[in-house]
Design an enzyme around this catalytic site. Sequence first.
Site, PDB file in Angstrom:
ATOM      1  N   CYS A 173      -2.416  15.663  -9.684  1.00  0.00           N
ATOM      2  CA  CYS A 173      -3.329  14.997  -8.754  1.00  0.00           C
ATOM      3  C   CYS A 173      -4.235  16.033  -8.107  1.00  0.00           C
ATOM      4  O   CYS A 173      -3.787  17.126  -7.755  1.00  0.00           O
ATOM      5  CB  CYS A 173      -2.553  14.258  -7.661  1.00  0.00           C
ATOM      6  SG  CYS A 173      -1.572  12.893  -8.279  1.00  0.00           S
ATOM      7  N   GLN A 174      -5.489  15.682  -7.932  1.00  0.00           N
ATOM      8  CA  GLN A 174      -6.449  16.561  -7.284  1.00  0.00           C
ATOM      9  C   GLN A 174      -6.088  16.748  -5.814  1.00  0.00           C
ATOM     10  O   GLN A 174      -6.163  17.845  -5.284  1.00  0.00           O
ATOM     11  CB  GLN A 174      -7.843  15.962  -7.418  1.00  0.00           C
ATOM     12  CG  GLN A 174      -8.941  16.773  -6.792  1.00  0.00           C
ATOM     13  CD  GLN A 174     -10.299  16.091  -6.966  1.00  0.00           C
ATOM     14  OE1 GLN A 174     -10.392  14.945  -7.406  1.00  0.00           O
ATOM     15  NE2 GLN A 174     -11.341  16.798  -6.622  1.00  0.00           N
TER      16      GLN A 174
END
Length: 134
Positions: free
Chosen positions: A49-50
Amino acid sequence: MSTTPQEMIDDLSFFDDWEERYKYIIDLGRELDPMVEDLRTNDRLVKGCQSNVWLECRNDSGVFELTVDSDAVIVRGLLAVVMAAYNHKSAAEILAFDIDAYFAALDLERHLSPTRGNGLRAIVAKIKALAAQV
């Protein structure tokens, strides 16, 4: 928050444009119960996930109880969308649920950046992996 996938689809289809849908998704994220700070640990971080996304999963009674959080408001909203599909479900229900059809019905991934889409897939993969271990 206790929304079914169909209710989520119906609610989002009510809005005419994606700017309104984004606002609604962000509002859904604000409605999520906050995760207690003690659960925001590295072992609960979802890889891929960013933004930072934490996932706590309990399965004491054969039903998954998910607690989620993120440091990004839109991601908290996306977590609410995922929670509608998976929270309070058995492992068999999680594994049988057609998440691709759900996302298609929401027309969601087409309106997310590639990095957000990858993060959403990472969250789904983590929940499915936990269900598969049961």
